[in-house]
Design a protein around this motif. Structure first.
Motif, PDB file in Angstrom:
ATOM      1  N   TRP A  45       0.840  -1.212   0.000  1.00 40.72           N
ATOM      2  CA  TRP A  45       0.000   0.000   0.000  1.00 40.72           C
ATOM      3  C   TRP A  45       0.866   1.251   0.000  1.00 40.72           C
ATOM      4  O   TRP A  45       0.621   2.192  -0.773  1.00 40.72           O
ATOM      5  CB  TRP A  45      -0.907  -0.022   1.227  1.00 40.72           C
ATOM      6  N   GLN A  49       0.983   4.135  -2.890  1.00 39.58           N
ATOM      7  CA  GLN A  49       0.706   5.551  -2.602  1.00 39.58           C
ATOM      8  C   GLN A  49       1.903   6.419  -3.006  1.00 39.58           C
ATOM      9  O   GLN A  49       1.741   7.543  -3.484  1.00 39.58           O
ATOM     10  CB  GLN A  49       0.391   5.749  -1.118  1.00 39.58           C
ATOM     11  N   THR A 213       2.069   9.859   6.807  1.00 43.94           N
ATOM     12  CA  THR A 213       1.600   9.094   5.651  1.00 43.94           C
ATOM     13  C   THR A 213       2.149   9.747   4.395  1.00 43.94           C
ATOM     14  O   THR A 213       2.567  10.911   4.407  1.00 43.94           O
ATOM     15  CB  THR A 213       0.056   9.074   5.554  1.00 43.94           C
ATOM     16  N   GLU A 215       0.301  10.518   1.921  1.00 40.86           N
ATOM     17  CA  GLU A 215      -0.679  11.555   1.588  1.00 40.86           C
ATOM     18  C   GLU A 215      -0.361  12.864   2.298  1.00 40.86           C
ATOM     19  O   GLU A 215      -0.445  13.943   1.706  1.00 40.86           O
ATOM     20  CB  GLU A 215      -2.089  11.081   1.976  1.00 40.86           C
ATOM     21  N   HIS A 270      -5.551  12.793  -0.030  1.00 41.19           N
ATOM     22  CA  HIS A 270      -6.190  11.651  -0.699  1.00 41.19           C
ATOM     23  C   HIS A 270      -6.754  11.976  -2.083  1.00 41.19           C
ATOM     24  O   HIS A 270      -6.552  11.188  -3.029  1.00 41.19           O
ATOM     25  CB  HIS A 270      -7.277  11.076   0.198  1.00 41.19           C
ATOM     26  N   LEU A 273      -4.221  11.823  -5.013  1.00 41.32           N
ATOM     27  CA  LEU A 273      -3.779  10.457  -5.281  1.00 41.32           C
ATOM     28  C   LEU A 273      -4.905   9.633  -5.903  1.00 41.32           C
ATOM     29  O   LEU A 273      -4.671   8.806  -6.791  1.00 41.32           O
ATOM     30  CB  LEU A 273      -3.268   9.784  -4.006  1.00 41.32           C
TER      31      LEU A 273
END
Length: 286
Positions: A45, A49, A213, A215, A270, A273
């Motif tokens: 993941w 990302q 993160t 993001e 988010h 992305l």
């Protein structure tokens, strides 16, 4: 009513016990940051990302030759991190392209058929070593970021977005010593970020952002680049006699406290992305 009184009223009216994400969600609250059952699932993941974040930077025009990098701490082996291969366009990067390196700079996994960026390794390894809380770090040579970096000054609290970088969340590294090719220079950059820094202006160089993160770090980079653009536009207008009006200290802090937590910044990043995932039709996963 004075601004400070208005702020006091706003704070008093704020529902008690709510998180920033709950405050911004009218109705059903957005969920928290995704969790993963295994290191393998979490790692995949993160790499996906990461590839999407590079594609965001590509679409926004942050590419500059071989410059620019993102690093992501490995969830299972936290003294290692993933980074992008040298001389591959941001808009083409996939999860399988990333290289795993240790703190000594040795490639130990992933796509070892291509080299990593040596300057990028020195910057990112120093940041990850200095800040165990940092999962992702981004560095770009974006145009407005480079232009504002020439002043060696922090961004002013001119806009609501700039307030996301209030106080210790923003740092400036003034000791530009040329291309980062020594461990000492990397360590100085890592130390300059400080224990609470989310962003840094590298004088005569570019921008750096970090997050818990991908993001978060990606969003803060796009926000910081826009803030640099706004600052430059405001400076040009002020030079022609229009006075700047800064956000009051208490209002900037209030905005930061209620918008710059990891969950909110994850969701801020988010949509960009998400759009890249849609446009690539799954290519970024390969």
């Amino acid at each position: 009513m004075a601004p400070s009184a208005q702020l006091e009223d706003a704070v008093q009216q704020q529902p008690p016990g709510k998180t920033p994400l709950e405050l911004i969600s009218q109705g059903t609250c957005l969920p928290g940051i995704p969790k993963h059952p295994t290191f393998h699932a979490h790692r995949q993941w993160l790499l996906e990302q990461m590839a999407l974040a590079f594609r965001v930077f590509s679409r926004k025009g942050y590419t500059d030759g071989m410059a620019g990098h993102i690093s992501v701490r490995d969830p299972e082996h936290p003294h290692t991190f993933w980074t992008n291969p040298l001389a591959v366009h941001f808009g083409l990067l996939k999860a399988s392209d990333m290289i795993l390196v240790d703190y000594q700079g040795k490639p130990i996994g992933g796509n070892m058929s291509k080299p990593a960026n040596a300057a990028g390794f020195l910057i990112h390894s120093a940041v990850h070593k200095a800040r165990p809380d940092v999962v992702a770090a981004c560095h770009t040579h974006s145009p407005h970021g480079m232009a504002w970096s020439a002043f060696g000054r922090p961004l002013e609290m001119l806009t609501q977005d700039a307030a996301y970088l209030y106080g210790e969340a923003q740092a400036v590294y003034k000791d530009f010593g040329g291309v980062v090719l020594t461990e000492e220079e990397g360590d100085r950059i890592g130390a300059a970020l400080g224990p609470k820094g989310k962003s840094m202006i590298l004088q005569n160089h570019g921008l750096l952002t970090v997050g818990t993160t991908v993001e978060e770090a990606c969003f803060l980079m796009t926000l910081m680049e826009r803030a640099c653009q706004c600052q430059l536009l405001a400076e040009a207008a002020a030079a022609n006699g229009l006075p700047k009006v800064l956000i009051p200290e208490e209002s900037a802090k209030f905005t930061f406290d209620n918008s710059s937590d990891p969950e909110t910044l994850y969701w801020e990043g988010h949509p960009d992305l998400q759009y890249e995932a849609y446009k690539s039709q799954g290519e970024y996963r390969n």
